[in-house]
Design a protein around this motif. Structure first.
Motif, PDB file in Angstrom:
ATOM      1  N   TRP A 138      -7.128   1.536  -5.938  1.00 42.57           N
ATOM      2  CA  TRP A 138      -7.125   1.773  -4.496  1.00 42.57           C
ATOM      3  C   TRP A 138      -8.520   1.498  -3.932  1.00 42.57           C
ATOM      4  O   TRP A 138      -8.680   0.810  -2.925  1.00 42.57           O
ATOM      5  CB  TRP A 138      -6.688   3.200  -4.232  1.00 42.57           C
ATOM      6  CG  TRP A 138      -6.315   3.560  -2.830  1.00 42.57           C
ATOM      7  CD1 TRP A 138      -6.319   2.740  -1.723  1.00 42.57           C
ATOM      8  CD2 TRP A 138      -5.858   4.826  -2.362  1.00 42.57           C
ATOM      9  NE1 TRP A 138      -5.901   3.437  -0.621  1.00 42.57           N
ATOM     10  CE2 TRP A 138      -5.608   4.716  -0.988  1.00 42.57           C
ATOM     11  CE3 TRP A 138      -5.644   6.043  -2.995  1.00 42.57           C
ATOM     12  CZ2 TRP A 138      -5.157   5.788  -0.215  1.00 42.57           C
ATOM     13  CZ3 TRP A 138      -5.189   7.104  -2.225  1.00 42.57           C
ATOM     14  CH2 TRP A 138      -4.945   6.983  -0.861  1.00 42.57           C
TER      15      TRP A 138
ATOM     16  N   SER B 213       2.148   1.712  -3.452  1.00 40.06           N
ATOM     17  CA  SER B 213       1.100   2.197  -4.359  1.00 40.06           C
ATOM     18  C   SER B 213       0.818   3.671  -4.116  1.00 40.06           C
ATOM     19  O   SER B 213       0.612   4.426  -5.055  1.00 40.06           O
ATOM     20  CB  SER B 213      -0.176   1.385  -4.167  1.00 40.06           C
ATOM     21  OG  SER B 213       0.056   0.042  -4.501  1.00 40.06           O
ATOM     22  N   GLU B 214       0.794   4.076  -2.852  1.00 40.78           N
ATOM     23  CA  GLU B 214       0.545   5.471  -2.524  1.00 40.78           C
ATOM     24  C   GLU B 214       1.722   6.336  -2.977  1.00 40.78           C
ATOM     25  O   GLU B 214       1.527   7.434  -3.488  1.00 40.78           O
ATOM     26  CB  GLU B 214       0.267   5.620  -1.035  1.00 40.78           C
ATOM     27  CG  GLU B 214      -1.062   4.990  -0.643  1.00 40.78           C
ATOM     28  CD  GLU B 214      -1.276   4.892   0.844  1.00 40.78           C
ATOM     29  OE1 GLU B 214      -0.489   5.475   1.616  1.00 40.78           O
ATOM     30  OE2 GLU B 214      -2.243   4.227   1.242  1.00 40.78           O
TER      31      GLU B 214
ATOM     32  N   ASN C 103       0.830  -1.206   0.000  1.00 40.07           N
ATOM     33  CA  ASN C 103       0.000   0.000   0.000  1.00 40.07           C
ATOM     34  C   ASN C 103       0.861   1.252   0.000  1.00 40.07           C
ATOM     35  O   ASN C 103       0.558   2.211  -0.693  1.00 40.07           O
ATOM     36  CB  ASN C 103      -0.941   0.023   1.203  1.00 40.07           C
ATOM     37  CG  ASN C 103      -2.129  -0.895   1.017  1.00 40.07           C
ATOM     38  OD1 ASN C 103      -2.398  -1.371  -0.074  1.00 40.07           O
ATOM     39  ND2 ASN C 103      -2.824  -1.154   2.092  1.00 40.07           N
TER      40      ASN C 103
END
Length: 134
Positions: free
Chosen positions: A123, A8-9, A5
């Motif tokens: 997301w 990805s962020e 995560n």
């Protein structure tokens, strides 16, 4: 938050920076009469998009923030589309130029906006799968 995560962020943040740098170059060439109109609206929407990315990364309950992020992304996409339809990507230093760069400019910025949209959608889908979209 898992490393995936966070990655990805970070990728979303990086994609935003790439998009806003290019977008600001193009907006600076828009017609002078649009400097405080559509160009400013697009710029403000892009900055709001980044604020929402940051907010979504920090909120525990993300549904409302992610929904607002998705909506703001769509607003940006439609505003850039409107600018293209009005011929504003044909301008350089505020003056209309008849050249082949306009389609290239529009395609390069919409490619980045679309990539961000896919990342936002991913997301949302990931949180839905995890049951954390609340």
């Amino acid at each position: 938050m898992s490393a995936k995560n966070e990655h990805s962020e970070a990728a979303l943040n990086q994609k935003f920076m790439e998009m806003i740098k290019l977008l600001n170059i193009y907006l600076n060439h828009f017609p002078k009469h649009e400097k405080f109109a559509l160009a400013n609206v697009i710029r403000n929407t892009a900055y709001e998009l980044y604020n929402l990315v940051t907010e979504c990364q920090k909120r525990y309950y993300k549904k409302t923030s992610l929904t607002e992020l998705d909506i703001t992304h769509e607003k940006l996409r439609m505003q850039v589309y409107l600018a293209n339809e009005l011929g504003y990507f044909n301008f350089k230093d505020g003056k209309e130029m008849h050249h082949d760069n306009a389609p290239k400019r529009f395609m390069s910025i919409t490619r980045l906006i679309d990539e961000m949209g896919r990342m936002i959608g991913g997301w949302i889908n990931k949180l839905k799968e995890m049951g954390n979209f609340r």
